[in-house]
Design a protein around this motif. Structure first.
Motif, PDB file in Angstrom:
ATOM      1  N   GLU A  91     -28.337 -40.499 -20.491  1.00 14.98           N
ATOM      2  CA  GLU A  91     -28.394 -41.741 -21.266  1.00 14.98           C
ATOM      3  C   GLU A  91     -28.156 -41.461 -22.753  1.00 14.98           C
ATOM      4  OE1 GLU A  91     -31.459 -44.160 -18.328  1.00 14.98           O
ATOM      5  OE2 GLU A  91     -32.232 -42.704 -19.755  1.00 14.98           O
ATOM      6  N   ALA A  92     -28.648 -40.328 -23.237  1.00 16.69           N
ATOM      7  CA  ALA A  92     -28.388 -39.944 -24.625  1.00 16.69           C
ATOM      8  C   ALA A  92     -26.909 -39.651 -24.842  1.00 16.69           C
ATOM      9  CB  ALA A  92     -29.228 -38.726 -25.002  1.00 16.69           C
ATOM     10  N   VAL A  93     -26.246 -39.056 -23.844  1.00 17.17           N
ATOM     11  CA  VAL A  93     -24.801 -38.805 -23.922  1.00 17.17           C
ATOM     12  C   VAL A  93     -24.047 -40.117 -24.115  1.00 17.17           C
ATOM     13  CG1 VAL A  93     -22.765 -38.094 -22.586  1.00 17.17           C
ATOM     14  CG2 VAL A  93     -24.799 -36.654 -22.611  1.00 17.17           C
ATOM     15  N   ARG A  94     -24.418 -41.119 -23.320  1.00 17.05           N
ATOM     16  CA  ARG A  94     -23.728 -42.409 -23.408  1.00 17.05           C
ATOM     17  C   ARG A  94     -23.977 -43.090 -24.765  1.00 17.05           C
ATOM     18  NH1 ARG A  94     -24.310 -42.029 -17.732  1.00 17.05           N
ATOM     19  NH2 ARG A  94     -26.525 -42.558 -17.694  1.00 17.05           N
ATOM     20  N   GLN A  95     -25.204 -42.967 -25.285  1.00 17.72           N
ATOM     21  CA  GLN A  95     -25.509 -43.576 -26.573  1.00 17.72           C
ATOM     22  C   GLN A  95     -24.730 -42.888 -27.694  1.00 17.72           C
ATOM     23  OE1 GLN A  95     -27.580 -46.384 -27.053  1.00 17.72           O
ATOM     24  NE2 GLN A  95     -26.446 -46.310 -28.987  1.00 17.72           N
ATOM     25  N   ALA A  96     -24.659 -41.566 -27.649  1.00 18.72           N
ATOM     26  CA  ALA A  96     -23.912 -40.830 -28.668  1.00 18.72           C
ATOM     27  C   ALA A  96     -22.442 -41.225 -28.646  1.00 18.72           C
ATOM     28  CB  ALA A  96     -24.058 -39.324 -28.446  1.00 18.72           C
ATOM     29  N   ALA A  97     -21.870 -41.364 -27.468  1.00 22.03           N
ATOM     30  CA  ALA A  97     -20.462 -41.749 -27.345  1.00 22.03           C
ATOM     31  C   ALA A  97     -20.227 -43.158 -27.872  1.00 22.03           C
ATOM     32  CB  ALA A  97     -20.021 -41.638 -25.891  1.00 22.03           C
ATOM     33  N   ALA A  98     -21.155 -44.075 -27.573  1.00 18.79           N
ATOM     34  CA  ALA A  98     -21.010 -45.459 -28.033  1.00 18.79           C
ATOM     35  C   ALA A  98     -21.095 -45.545 -29.554  1.00 18.79           C
ATOM     36  CB  ALA A  98     -22.087 -46.337 -27.390  1.00 18.79           C
ATOM     37  N   ASP A  99     -22.053 -44.829 -30.133  1.00 20.02           N
ATOM     38  CA  ASP A  99     -22.193 -44.860 -31.587  1.00 20.02           C
ATOM     39  C   ASP A  99     -21.021 -44.169 -32.282  1.00 20.02           C
ATOM     40  OD1 ASP A  99     -24.523 -46.187 -31.156  1.00 20.02           O
ATOM     41  OD2 ASP A  99     -25.855 -44.610 -31.889  1.00 20.02           O
ATOM     42  N   ALA A 100     -20.497 -43.124 -31.657  1.00 19.96           N
ATOM     43  CA  ALA A 100     -19.330 -42.443 -32.220  1.00 19.96           C
ATOM     44  C   ALA A 100     -18.135 -43.383 -32.282  1.00 19.96           C
ATOM     45  CB  ALA A 100     -19.000 -41.205 -31.395  1.00 19.96           C
ATOM     46  N   ALA A 101     -17.934 -44.145 -31.220  1.00 24.14           N
ATOM     47  CA  ALA A 101     -16.811 -45.088 -31.202  1.00 24.14           C
ATOM     48  C   ALA A 101     -16.968 -46.165 -32.270  1.00 24.14           C
ATOM     49  CB  ALA A 101     -16.702 -45.715 -29.815  1.00 24.14           C
ATOM     50  N   GLN A 102     -18.190 -46.628 -32.458  1.00 26.31           N
ATOM     51  CA  GLN A 102     -18.443 -47.691 -33.434  1.00 26.31           C
ATOM     52  C   GLN A 102     -18.286 -47.193 -34.868  1.00 26.31           C
ATOM     53  OE1 GLN A 102     -22.240 -49.596 -32.925  1.00 26.31           O
ATOM     54  NE2 GLN A 102     -22.003 -50.915 -34.697  1.00 26.31           N
ATOM     55  N   ASN A 103     -18.692 -45.951 -35.132  1.00 26.08           N
ATOM     56  CA  ASN A 103     -18.736 -45.426 -36.498  1.00 26.08           C
ATOM     57  C   ASN A 103     -17.566 -44.505 -36.834  1.00 26.08           C
ATOM     58  OD1 ASN A 103     -21.408 -46.469 -37.447  1.00 26.08           O
ATOM     59  ND2 ASN A 103     -22.140 -45.296 -35.686  1.00 26.08           N
ATOM     60  N   GLN A 104     -16.648 -44.334 -35.897  1.00 27.11           N
ATOM     61  CA  GLN A 104     -15.498 -43.437 -36.075  1.00 27.11           C
ATOM     62  C   GLN A 104     -15.945 -41.991 -36.307  1.00 27.11           C
ATOM     63  OE1 GLN A 104     -13.251 -45.608 -39.191  1.00 27.11           O
ATOM     64  NE2 GLN A 104     -11.787 -46.143 -37.570  1.00 27.11           N
ATOM     65  N   TRP A 105     -16.989 -41.597 -35.591  1.00 25.04           N
ATOM     66  CA  TRP A 105     -17.407 -40.203 -35.554  1.00 25.04           C
ATOM     67  C   TRP A 105     -16.645 -39.503 -34.431  1.00 25.04           C
ATOM     68  CZ3 TRP A 105     -23.331 -41.526 -35.206  1.00 25.04           C
ATOM     69  CH2 TRP A 105     -23.744 -42.099 -36.414  1.00 25.04           C
ATOM     70  N   ILE A 106     -16.751 -38.183 -34.391  1.00 22.02           N
ATOM     71  CA  ILE A 106     -16.073 -37.409 -33.347  1.00 22.02           C
ATOM     72  C   ILE A 106     -17.125 -36.722 -32.483  1.00 22.02           C
ATOM     73  CG2 ILE A 106     -14.441 -35.555 -32.851  1.00 22.02           C
ATOM     74  CD1 ILE A 106     -13.138 -36.133 -35.551  1.00 22.02           C
ATOM     75  N   THR A 107     -17.076 -36.993 -31.196  1.00 23.31           N
ATOM     76  CA  THR A 107     -18.027 -36.403 -30.268  1.00 23.31           C
ATOM     77  C   THR A 107     -17.616 -34.972 -29.937  1.00 23.31           C
ATOM     78  OG1 THR A 107     -18.474 -38.563 -29.290  1.00 23.31           O
ATOM     79  CG2 THR A 107     -19.091 -36.635 -27.991  1.00 23.31           C
ATOM     80  N   VAL A 108     -18.566 -34.059 -30.080  1.00 22.52           N
ATOM     81  CA  VAL A 108     -18.340 -32.648 -29.724  1.00 22.52           C
ATOM     82  C   VAL A 108     -19.341 -32.319 -28.620  1.00 22.52           C
ATOM     83  CG1 VAL A 108     -18.304 -30.258 -30.525  1.00 22.52           C
ATOM     84  CG2 VAL A 108     -17.541 -32.101 -32.038  1.00 22.52           C
ATOM     85  N   SER A 109     -18.958 -32.661 -27.403  1.00 23.14           N
ATOM     86  CA  SER A 109     -19.872 -32.566 -26.262  1.00 23.14           C
ATOM     87  C   SER A 109     -19.548 -31.352 -25.399  1.00 23.14           C
ATOM     88  CB  SER A 109     -19.776 -33.836 -25.411  1.00 23.14           C
ATOM     89  OG  SER A 109     -20.623 -33.741 -24.283  1.00 23.14           O
ATOM     90  N   ASP A 110     -20.585 -30.844 -24.725  1.00 25.10           N
ATOM     91  CA  ASP A 110     -20.365 -29.770 -23.764  1.00 25.10           C
ATOM     92  C   ASP A 110     -20.164 -30.310 -22.350  1.00 25.10           C
ATOM     93  OD1 ASP A 110     -22.971 -30.648 -23.504  1.00 25.10           O
ATOM     94  OD2 ASP A 110     -23.851 -28.661 -23.325  1.00 25.10           O
ATOM     95  N   THR A 111     -20.123 -31.621 -22.211  1.00 31.50           N
ATOM     96  CA  THR A 111     -19.793 -32.214 -20.928  1.00 31.50           C
ATOM     97  C   THR A 111     -18.568 -33.107 -21.085  1.00 31.50           C
ATOM     98  OG1 THR A 111     -20.677 -33.398 -18.996  1.00 31.50           O
ATOM     99  CG2 THR A 111     -21.234 -34.298 -21.164  1.00 31.50           C
ATOM    100  N   SER A 112     -17.834 -33.277 -19.999  1.00 28.29           N
ATOM    101  CA  SER A 112     -16.637 -34.106 -20.027  1.00 28.29           C
ATOM    102  C   SER A 112     -16.807 -35.273 -19.060  1.00 28.29           C
ATOM    103  CB  SER A 112     -15.410 -33.281 -19.625  1.00 28.29           C
ATOM    104  OG  SER A 112     -15.541 -32.792 -18.304  1.00 28.29           O
TER     105      SER A 112
END
Length: 413
Positions: free
Chosen positions: A184-205
């Motif tokens: 659930e934290a992965v999904r929240q990080a991705a959603a906020d990244a899209a909204q704020n134009q951040w770049i997700t650097v995740s260890d999962t795909s």
């Protein structure tokens, strides 16, 4: 053989698919990870300030008790001062990302020292990287962001300990606590990244997000390349017992062994917590599945409910079997390494570090599983000690003394 750790419950599921029956490069696997790309990652990572290979520890006393030829334990507790192998992955992905952004702007490739010394801070400081973490990956991303000069926001789920949160914040990252579990934290990080134009650097795909996780996974392979440089020819492993959360490091090591050794690659067994058994269930089901709930396990770095889709592309026909173990077996293995009851040098190992070792010992002590996995007196076992005491308070609670005391045992005359 002797009883090395108590015989707690475990499960083993053999891979029903043909295992490593074709060259590694087929089916697009070399587009995910390759030895050629590993050479590039090695060249960069080994040039970073503070780089040195972590030790490969011989556990001869435990090996003798478990009736195998050798156990090789790669101890990642000292990696870049971050306490875990994750320093190789997240930080390398941050470097690769910023290197590409700067190159696109100035028209040439910059080296690691130009990023570290701040020559292009006017470009990198405009970038914000983010991810979700159980602790170690987020710490690596935060460290990489601080070292290479960009902003960082890290998401942790509500079960991540305060000690691990503080360790991330110490590298200048903003830490946000999200209710729920890791996925659930992965999904929240991705959603906020899209909204704020951040770049997700995740260890999962996941669907639509596969490029950056390849860099993360490729960086992990440096540890296995080091290991083979530290082995004698007689120590080439016959078996690898590798823990998995989302499967990134397991796929990284599996790909290395498969591409390098082909049909002669060692047997590869994935080990995960019984309460976060996404690889086990995915193999059982035949396609990636989602383990829901709190994923409540002390093996915090493995508390993941969904397999990384690119990791699964390698593991689904690269691994020989998958095991699940209990939290108690992880505790037992931590104490075994700390107490050195079979005469080995004491090792400080965190909760997630010992899953592979615990899985091996449980299987080796049970005649049917020992036979099924082809374990005998000539077997050479490789296990990956992914972390040291990354939560010092929990470590002391489990082992009964601080990590500093374990690392400096009393010398008797």
């Amino acid at each position: 053989m002797k009883t090395v750790i108590p015989a707690n419950d475990f499960k083993i599921l053999a891979n029903p698919l043909p295992v490593r029956s074709e060259p590694y490069a087929r089916a697009g696997r070399s587009e995910i990870l390759s030895l050629a790309k590993l050479v590039e990652a090695e060249a960069e990572i080994t040039s970073w300030p503070g780089y040195r290979p972590t030790p490969l520890v011989r556990l001869d006393g435990i090996a003798d008790a478990a009736a195998v030829q050798a156990i090789l334990y790669k101890d990642e507790g000292s990696r870049f001062g971050l306490g875990s192998f994750k320093a190789l992955g997240g930080a390398y992905a941050v470097f690769s990302l910023l290197q590409g952004i700067v190159a696109e702007e100035i028209g040439r490739k910059v080296d690691v020292h130009e990023l570290i010394d701040g020559s292009f801070r006017n470009l990198t400081e405009k970038v914000t990287v983010t991810c979700a973490t159980d602790g170690n990956h987020g710490r690596s991303v935060a460290w990489g962001a601080q070292m290479f000069g960009c902003r960082c926001v890290i998401y942790v789920h509500e079960h991540v300990s305060l000690a691990r949160q503080k360790a991330i914040a110490a590298y200048g990252a903003e830490v946000r606590v999200h209710p729920g579990n890791y996925d659930e934290a992965v999904r929240q990080a991705a959603a906020d990244a899209a909204q704020n134009q951040w770049i997700t650097v995740s260890d999962t795909s996941y669907e639509g997000y596969t490029v950056i996780p390849r860099d993360v996974m490729q960086g992990y392979g440096v540890a296995l390349a080091e290991s083979f440089a530290q082995m004698t020819p007689a120590e080439r492993p016959t078996h690898v017992f590798m823990q998995a959360g989302v499967g990134g490091v397991a796929a990284s090591f599996c790909s290395y062994l498969w591409e390098r050794f082909g049909e002669e690659a060692p047997r590869f067994i994935v080990v995960e917590p019984e309460r976060a058994d996404c690889v086990y269930r995915t193999l059982e089901q035949g396609s990636p599945c989602h383990v829901k709930g709190e994923l409540d396990t002390i093996m915090a770095g493995l508390a993941c409910g969904e397999v990384s889709i690119i990791a699964w592309e390698i593991l689904k026909t690269g691994m020989d079997a998958v095991m699940t173990i209990t939290d108690q077996s992880a505790r037992d293995a931590m104490c075994l390494l700390a107490d050195a009851k079979f005469g080995d040098t004491p090792v400080v190992a965190g909760e997630s570090a010992v899953a592979g070792l615990a899985g091996f010992l449980l299987a080796a002590q049970q005649p049917d599983s020992r036979k099924a996995l082809g374990l005998d007196e000539k077997s050479v076992i490789y296990v990956f000690g992914t972390e040291g005491a990354t939560d010092p308070y929990l470590y002391e609670e489990i082992v009964g003394r601080p990590a500093e005391v374990v690392a400096q045992p009393e010398v008797t005359a």
